[in-house]
Enzyme design. Structure first.
Site, PDB file in Angstrom:
ATOM      1  N   LYS A  14       5.763   5.378  -3.527  1.00 12.42           N
ATOM      2  CA  LYS A  14       6.286   4.274  -3.594  1.00 12.42           C
ATOM      3  C   LYS A  14       7.692   4.517  -4.284  1.00 12.42           C
ATOM      4  O   LYS A  14       8.729   3.994  -3.907  1.00 12.42           O
ATOM      5  CB  LYS A  14       5.535   3.285  -4.542  1.00 12.42           C
ATOM      6  CG  LYS A  14       4.274   2.929  -4.167  1.00 12.42           C
ATOM      7  CD  LYS A  14       3.473   1.791  -4.768  1.00 12.42           C
ATOM      8  CE  LYS A  14       3.244   2.326  -6.393  1.00 12.42           C
ATOM      9  NZ  LYS A  14       1.930   3.246  -6.494  1.00 12.42           N
ATOM     10  N   ARG A  89      -0.202  -5.977  -8.784  1.00  9.97           N
ATOM     11  CA  ARG A  89      -1.353  -5.062  -9.029  1.00  9.97           C
ATOM     12  C   ARG A  89      -2.630  -5.812  -8.967  1.00  9.97           C
ATOM     13  O   ARG A  89      -3.624  -5.126  -9.154  1.00  9.97           O
ATOM     14  CB  ARG A  89      -1.007  -4.275 -10.025  1.00  9.97           C
ATOM     15  CG  ARG A  89      -0.527  -2.845  -9.699  1.00  9.97           C
ATOM     16  CD  ARG A  89      -0.331  -2.137 -11.047  1.00  9.97           C
ATOM     17  NE  ARG A  89      -0.099  -0.704 -11.041  1.00  9.97           N
ATOM     18  CZ  ARG A  89       0.906   0.050 -10.858  1.00  9.97           C
ATOM     19  NH1 ARG A  89       1.950  -0.583 -10.722  1.00  9.97           N
ATOM     20  NH2 ARG A  89       0.894   1.339 -10.821  1.00  9.97           N
ATOM     21  N   ARG A 128       3.465  16.433 -10.216  1.00  4.47           N
ATOM     22  CA  ARG A 128       4.594  15.670 -10.405  1.00  4.47           C
ATOM     23  C   ARG A 128       5.201  15.900 -11.549  1.00  4.47           C
ATOM     24  O   ARG A 128       4.531  16.036 -12.648  1.00  4.47           O
ATOM     25  CB  ARG A 128       4.128  13.941 -10.294  1.00  4.47           C
ATOM     26  CG  ARG A 128       5.340  12.894 -10.651  1.00  4.47           C
ATOM     27  CD  ARG A 128       4.927  11.689  -9.833  1.00  4.47           C
ATOM     28  NE  ARG A 128       4.102  10.932 -10.668  1.00  4.47           N
ATOM     29  CZ  ARG A 128       3.652   9.680 -10.414  1.00  4.47           C
ATOM     30  NH1 ARG A 128       4.118   9.165  -9.337  1.00  4.47           N
ATOM     31  NH2 ARG A 128       2.748   9.040 -11.113  1.00  4.47           N
ATOM     32  N   ARG A 161       4.887  12.756 -16.752  1.00  3.41           N
ATOM     33  CA  ARG A 161       4.486  11.488 -17.283  1.00  3.41           C
ATOM     34  C   ARG A 161       3.187  11.676 -18.093  1.00  3.41           C
ATOM     35  O   ARG A 161       2.312  12.502 -17.813  1.00  3.41           O
ATOM     36  CB  ARG A 161       4.418  10.471 -15.967  1.00  3.41           C
ATOM     37  CG  ARG A 161       5.407   9.601 -15.850  1.00  3.41           C
ATOM     38  CD  ARG A 161       5.354   8.898 -14.744  1.00  3.41           C
ATOM     39  NE  ARG A 161       4.247   8.019 -14.233  1.00  3.41           N
ATOM     40  CZ  ARG A 161       4.110   7.046 -13.665  1.00  3.41           C
ATOM     41  NH1 ARG A 161       4.986   6.863 -12.548  1.00  3.41           N
ATOM     42  NH2 ARG A 161       2.992   6.271 -13.777  1.00  3.41           N
ATOM     43  N   ARG A 172      -6.384   5.069 -13.710  1.00  5.28           N
ATOM     44  CA  ARG A 172      -5.220   4.479 -12.544  1.00  5.28           C
ATOM     45  C   ARG A 172      -6.098   4.070 -11.262  1.00  5.28           C
ATOM     46  O   ARG A 172      -5.905   3.172 -10.614  1.00  5.28           O
ATOM     47  CB  ARG A 172      -4.104   4.899 -12.709  1.00  5.28           C
ATOM     48  CG  ARG A 172      -3.387   4.805 -14.199  1.00  5.28           C
ATOM     49  CD  ARG A 172      -2.177   6.161 -14.112  1.00  5.28           C
ATOM     50  NE  ARG A 172      -1.445   6.104 -13.259  1.00  5.28           N
ATOM     51  CZ  ARG A 172      -0.390   7.393 -12.908  1.00  5.28           C
ATOM     52  NH1 ARG A 172      -0.982   8.606 -13.531  1.00  5.28           N
ATOM     53  NH2 ARG A 172       0.242   7.366 -12.183  1.00  5.28           N
TER      54      ARG A 172
HETATM   55  P1  AMP Z   1       3.815   2.897 -12.236  1.00  6.54           P
HETATM   56  O1  AMP Z   1       5.013   3.594 -12.691  1.00  6.54           O
HETATM   57  O2  AMP Z   1       3.913   1.928 -11.221  1.00  6.54           O
HETATM   58  O3  AMP Z   1       2.766   3.977 -11.613  1.00  6.54           O
HETATM   59  O4  AMP Z   1       3.118   2.379 -13.481  1.00  6.54           O
HETATM   60  C1  AMP Z   1       2.715   2.859 -14.597  1.00  6.54           C
HETATM   61  C2  AMP Z   1       1.868   2.151 -15.538  1.00  6.54           C
HETATM   62  O5  AMP Z   1       2.600   0.777 -15.932  1.00  6.54           O
HETATM   63  C3  AMP Z   1       0.602   1.649 -14.755  1.00  6.54           C
HETATM   64  O6  AMP Z   1      -0.461   2.572 -14.790  1.00  6.54           O
HETATM   65  C4  AMP Z   1       0.186   0.579 -15.759  1.00  6.54           C
HETATM   66  O7  AMP Z   1      -0.259   0.759 -16.853  1.00  6.54           O
HETATM   67  C5  AMP Z   1       1.560  -0.084 -15.866  1.00  6.54           C
HETATM   68  N1  AMP Z   1       1.837  -1.200 -14.902  1.00  6.54           N
HETATM   69  C6  AMP Z   1       2.929  -1.205 -13.996  1.00  6.54           C
HETATM   70  N2  AMP Z   1       2.987  -2.152 -13.111  1.00  6.54           N
HETATM   71  C7  AMP Z   1       2.082  -2.903 -13.447  1.00  6.54           C
HETATM   72  C8  AMP Z   1       1.507  -4.193 -12.994  1.00  6.54           C
HETATM   73  N3  AMP Z   1       1.838  -4.761 -12.128  1.00  6.54           N
HETATM   74  N4  AMP Z   1       0.484  -4.840 -13.795  1.00  6.54           N
HETATM   75  C9  AMP Z   1       0.017  -4.133 -14.849  1.00  6.54           C
HETATM   76  N5  AMP Z   1       0.453  -2.986 -15.224  1.00  6.54           N
HETATM   77  C10 AMP Z   1       1.307  -2.442 -14.743  1.00  6.54           C
END
Ligand code: AMP
Length: 217
Positions: A14, A89, A128, A161, A172
């Site tokens: 993404k 999400r 990553r 990360r 996750r």
């Molecule tokens: P990402 O960079 O999209 O993988 O997001 C990293 C982390 O941020 C996720 O594993 C969640 O802990 C939090 N996060 C991101 N987007 C959301 C969302 N829409 N709802 C809840 N937690 C989120």
């Protein structure tokens, strides 16, 4: 009008696709993950609330996340559309986005769901590396930066990360299957879901997404 949601499990690509899509269509790339990471870096109250949750791989509560997105989508740069990456999400987030879309007159009109089998996701997340400054994403074998350990875009030192470890990744992925996968059905029922194979590499998927979004008006 391109009011787009980008979906897919962690490691689907993404973030890798989002930047180029946003520039091509002149719409803001809104990544809730990036917004949380920025808040953590700046030690804001939101960052303090989210830090431990994100590190263990859990989802930030819906009310907090929805408020963040609502505020962001009300900004003037979203007037010509937006690209949401990593939101919604959960089903309550998707329902809230429906309401926000109605309120601002910019309802979601396409959902891109990138699918990748689990064994590939595990390898992608394990290798990553990301740029803490501009968010660009790399892989130690499949998507190397030009200079080892440095971001191609801004030259910063790349990092792993905090939530890209085996334990958090499992949480996750689990959350993805339990809470996020039903969101695909939510959009499928509305006739908005478009599924794309994310196994073929960055350029291949980008070509397919450009072709699809060029046609979206
Ligand atoms: P990402 O960079 O999209 O993988 O997001 C990293 C982390 O941020 C996720 O594993 C969640 O802990 C939090 N996060 C991101 N987007 C959301 C969302 N829409 N709802 C809840 N937690 C989120």
């Amino acid at each position: 009008m391109r009011n787009i949601v980008l979906m897919g499990p962690p490691g689907a690509g993404k973030g890798t696709q989002a930047g180029d899509l946003a520039s091509r269509y002149h719409i803001p790339h809104i990544s809730t993950g990036d917004m949380f990471r920025e808040a953590i870096k700046n030690k804001t109250p939101l960052g303090q609330k989210a830090e431990a949750i994100i590190a263990r791989g859990d989802l930030v509560p819906d009310d907090v996340t929805v408020a963040l997105v609502k505020e962001r989508l009300s900004q003037p740069d979203c007037a010509e559309g937006y690209l949401l990456d990593g939101f919604p999400r959960t089903i309550p987030q998707a329902e809230a986005l429906d309401e926000i879309g109605k309120a601002i007159g910019r309802a979601v009109n396409a959902v891109i769901d990138i699918t990748v089998p689990e064994e590939i996701l595990i390898d992608r997340i394990g290798g990553r590396r990301v740029c803490p400054k501009c968010g660009a994403s790399y892989h130690v074998r499949n998507m190397k930066p030009k200079v080892e350990g440095k971001c191609d875009v801004c030259g910063s030192d790349l990092i792993t990360r905090k939530d890209d470890n085996a334990e958090s990744f499992k949480v996750r992925l689990d959350n993805y299957y339990r809470q996020t996968a039903p969101v695909s059905d939510f959009y499928k029922n509305k006739g908005l879901l478009h599924t794309f194979d994310g196994t073929g590499g960055k350029e291949k998927l980008q070509g397919v997404l450009f072709a699809f979004l060029d046609r979206l008006s």
